[in-house]
Design a protein around this motif. Structure first.
Motif: not given
Length: 310
Positions: A183-203
Motif C-alpha cells: 500500500k505504501e509503495q503504491v501511494v508513493l508511486s502516485r508521486y513518482g517515488q519509492g519502488l516505482f522510481r527505482r524500478r524505472i532505472f531498469n529501463f
C-alpha cells in the motif's frame, strides 16, 4: 451540454465527464467532442429544460475513471472516459430554450443538435454538442467570451483529477488484499517515488529528449496514468515509467507529445511549435529518442490512444 443525469455532480465538481465510446465500443460524436474541446471554449449547461450555468473550458480533456460521485447514475457506461475541467458560473436568470423555440429552432444545427428544433425538448443521447456562437448569443446575450487561461491557477484546473486520485488512494489504503508495505509503495508511486522510481532505472537512465541523467533533475512519470492503472502491479511496474525533466514531463503528462515504440516523437497539433522552440526541444523531437524496451510497448500504446492529443 445536455447532462440532466449528472449536472449536479459536474457543476459542483468543476468538470464534465463522458466515456470514451458508446455501448459496444461504437464511436460517438458527442463523446469525441469532449476530446476536441479546447481551453476558452464556452459550454452551456442544459438540464431539466433550463440553462442555469455557463462554463468555460479550462484545459483539454484527460483520461480519467468515472467519478465516484456519479453513484449508480450511468451504470451502463464504461468505467473509463474523458474528464474536461470546466469553470462554471451561474446565470442570474435561468433560460428556458423551449420558450424561444420559434426563433431558436432555425439557429440550431441540422444534425446532432442537443435540443429538438421543433419542440425545444432535449435530444436523448446528445451530450456535448457544437451549436455555434449565434445560438449562444441568442440565448445568453453578447456577454463576451472570457479568457480564463491567465486567471485560473494550475492547481484549480487539476482539482477534479486530484480529487479522483485522492479517492483512489483512500481505496488503496483500505484494500484488505494488499499488505501495508505494498500500500505504501503504491501511494508513493502516485508521486513518482519509492519502488516505482527505482524500478524505472531498469529501463531508463536519462530523459528521453534532453538526455539529462542527473537523478535529482528527473521526474519518474507513469506512461499509463496512475489513476487508470488496473492494479498495483501496473502502478509499480518500472516498464510503465519514464524519467523526464520537468518540462518534458509536463508535455508528456498533458498529451502534447508521445512516442512510437521505435523512438519517433509524436507532436500534437495543439502544441504551438514556437513554444517547443522556446523550450529548446525542437531538434530533440525531430531526431527521435531511441527504441523503447518491448515491455514498455503496451503502456506506450495506451498513452498514444488515450493521453496524446491527436
Amino acid at each position: 451540454m445536455n447532462h440532466k443525469q449528472t449536472a449536479r455532480q459536474e457543476i459542483e465538481g468543476g468538470y464534465l465527464w463522458s466515456p470514451y465510446r458508446a455501448a459496444h465500443g461504437a464511436r460517438n460524436l458527442f463523446y469525441d467532442n469532449m476530446r476536441g474541446a479546447a481551453p476558452g471554449d464556452v459550454v452551456l449547461s442544459f438540464a431539466g429544460g433550463l440553462i442555469r450555468y455557463v462554463g468555460y473550458v479550462e484545459d483539454y480533456a484527460s483520461p480519467a475513471p468515472k467519478p465516484d460521485s456519479f453513484g449508480s447514475t450511468g451504470h451502463y457506461w464504461d468505467d473509463e472516459g474523458w474528464l474536461l475541467p470546466v469553470l462554471w458560473e451561474p446565470l442570474a436568470t435561468p433560460v428556458r430554450p423551449k420558450d424561444h423555440i420559434k426563433e431558436l429552432g432555425p439557429l440550431l444545427p441540422d444534425k446532432y443538435s442537443p435540443i429538438q428544433p421543433s419542440t425545444g425538448n432535449g435530444n436523448q443521447g446528445a451530450y456535448l454538442a457544437e451549436v455555434g456562437r449565434e445560438v449562444y448569443e441568442f440565448l445568453i446575450g453578447p456577454l463576451g467570451i472570457r479568457d480564463v487561461g491567465d486567471e485560473v491557477e494550475s492547481s484549480q484546473v487539476d482539482a477534479p483529477l486530484t480529487r479522483i486520485d485522492d479517492a483512489m488512494q483512500a481505496i488503496i489504503r483500505d484494500d484488505p488484499s494488499l499488505d501495508a508495505t505494498t500500500k505504501e509503495q503504491v501511494v508513493l508511486s502516485r508521486y513518482g517515488q519509492g519502488l516505482f522510481r527505482r524500478r524505472i532505472f531498469n529501463f531508463e537512465t536519462s530523459c528521453r529528449l534532453t538526455k539529462v541523467s542527473n537523478p535529482r533533475l528527473l521526474i519518474a512519470s507513469h506512461i499509463k496514468p496512475w489513476r487508470l492503472c488496473e492494479d498495483s502491479i501496473e502502478r509499480l511496474d518500472g516498464a510503465n515509467g519514464l524519467l523526464l525533466t520537468p518540462h518534458v514531463d509536463r508535455l508528456f503528462d498533458r498529451g502534447f507529445i508521445s512516442f512510437e515504440d521505435d523512438g519517433d516523437v509524436l507532436l500534437s497539433r495543439k502544441l504551438d511549435h514556437l513554444d517547443l522552440d522556446r523550450l529548446g526541444l525542437s531538434e530533440a523531437c525531430a531526431n527521435g529518442c531511441g527504441v523503447f524496451h518491448p515491455k514498455q510497448a503496451t503502456y506506450l500504446a495506451y498513452h498514444r490512444s488515450n493521453v496524446f492529443l491527436r
